[in-house]
Design an enzyme around this catalytic site. Structure first.
Site, PDB file in Angstrom:
ATOM      1  N   GLU A 219       0.835  -1.207   0.000  1.00 46.56           N
ATOM      2  CA  GLU A 219       0.000   0.000   0.000  1.00 46.56           C
ATOM      3  C   GLU A 219       0.866   1.253   0.000  1.00 46.56           C
ATOM      4  OE1 GLU A 219      -3.160   2.285   2.976  1.00 46.56           O
ATOM      5  OE2 GLU A 219      -2.914   0.112   3.112  1.00 46.56           O
ATOM      6  N   ARG A 220       1.881   1.273   0.848  1.00 47.96           N
ATOM      7  CA  ARG A 220       2.736   2.467   0.934  1.00 47.96           C
ATOM      8  C   ARG A 220       3.604   2.625  -0.300  1.00 47.96           C
ATOM      9  NH1 ARG A 220       3.612   1.579   7.460  1.00 47.96           N
ATOM     10  NH2 ARG A 220       1.745   2.788   8.010  1.00 47.96           N
TER      11      ARG A 220
END
Length: 373
Positions: free
Chosen positions: A243-244
């Site tokens: 996600e990051r």
């Protein structure tokens, strides 16, 4: 280095995505800004050309032999035209991994073909009016009642929330256990008791869907439990690295697009030495960020991207985006300081990247811990 990351067969995929963005998306994009989200045809067309099936096995309608690198291509092509379509990354990079990793075979048969084809849109329901990053403070409850869970609560700032047909919903199944009492339920949006709230006005990302959701006596079949009960926090943290990195890739692509636009708009004119130096510094900064991003993408594909490395790359790329766009605004001058200008809009769109997925301050805490501090 980039050629090593992008195998020759990805050139064809990039060409398809570029043509889709330039000839189908961009001409219609202004109406999406007015509506606050992409129309249904966008999701179906994105599914047709394989964008929504990245990482999904072919037997479920996915893009054959695709990896996160394909998502990088999609993000770069969208940002190259200064478009805000982060809902695509929510669908492919953030939500899909939960289903691929934790869904049963029966659940995959039910949901993956719909999602890969664009026949359904998915969202992740985490943030609440009284609980953002602190997941253990969430108050949305799911109480087991026979072969159903009865869900009551509310979520806010949900990307894809207005369009979602499926929501991967974080709920408290054991309120006394803190983060160890969180579970994930996959909720169909036509379930009685599921309600969508107001469309949320935002500073930027005007074409990106963001909504409030509420649940009152909503009965969700127990067979929609994703993975094991009370292991939701473990599942959520397991996908944080991707996600990051997805956010970082978007920020890096946005920085490069802004730099290219600023150089193009100043080329051939009277450019002072300070402006030249500023753009030269930004160019070196962007190239450094690209090297960091590309290494992180390789590590993710190889299963070697750790939490602190993902935090570091998100911190660098999102702060890079802010610095670069700011420099480009200063160099181009007053004409860029308008929301209707691509650079002005890039400034508004980019601010939230330092907040969602974990703020820059949280990323610093994670990196500091990795240093033993």
């Amino acid at each position: 280095m980039r050629r090593h990351l992008f195998a020759p067969e990805l050139d064809e995929f990039r060409a398809v995505v570029r043509a889709f963005v330039e000839t189908e998306v961009e001409p219609d994009y202004s109406s999406w800004v007015d509506a606050g989200r992409p129309p249904g045809w966008f999701w179906r067309r994105a599914g047709e050309i394989g964008i929504l099936g990245i990482g999904v096995p072919k037997e479920y309608g996915g893009l054959d032999a695709s990896t996160f690198v394909h998502s990088v291509v999609v993000t770069e092509e969208i940002q190259r035209r200064f478009l805000a379509l982060g809902g695509v990354r929510v669908h492919t990079d953030i939500c899909m991994p939960y289903l691929l990793e934790y869904a049963t075979d029966e659940q995959k048969d039910r949901w993956l073909p719909r999602l890969a084809s664009g026949g359904a849109v998915v969202a992740l329901g985490l943030s609440e009016p009284g609980a953002g990053s602190d997941l253990k403070a969430m108050s949305t409850r799911a109480v087991r009642d026979g072969d159903h869970y009865v869900v009551d609560g509310a979520k806010t700032f949900i990307s894809n929330g207005a369009a979602a047909d499926l929501v991967i919903l974080a709920v408290k199944t054991d309120p006394s256990a803190g983060r160890r009492g969180i579970s994930l339920l996959v909720v169909e949006s036509d379930t009685p008791g599921f309600e969508r709230g107001r469309k949320l006005a935002k500073l930027g990302l005007q074409a990106q869907d963001l909504a409030e959701l509420s649940f009152t006596g909503m009965r969700v079949p127990a067979e929609n439990l994703l993975g094991a009960e009370n292991r939701g926090f473990e599942y959520l943290t397991a996908n944080l690295a991707q996600e990051r990195l997805s956010i970082a890739v978007n920020s890096q692509a946005a920085a490069r697009a802004a730099l290219g636009a600023a150089v193009e708009r100043t080329a051939g004119g009277e450019v002072g030495q300070s402006a030249k130096f500023a753009l030269a510094t930004a160019a070196v900064d962007v190239d450094a960020g690209q090297a960091l991003i590309d290494q992180a993408v390789r590590d993710l594909v190889d299963g070697e991207l750790g939490p602190s490395d993902a935090a570091a790359v998100k911190l660098y790329a999102t702060e890079l985006q802010s610095r670069t766009v700011g420099i480009c605004l200063d160099v181009v001058g007053p004409t860029a300081f308008r929301a209707a200008d691509p650079l002005g809009q890039a400034y508004l769109d980019g601010r939230v990247s330092r907040v969602y997925g974990g703020s820059s301050e949280i990323m610093k805490v994670i990196v500091a811990k990795s240093l033993g501090l």
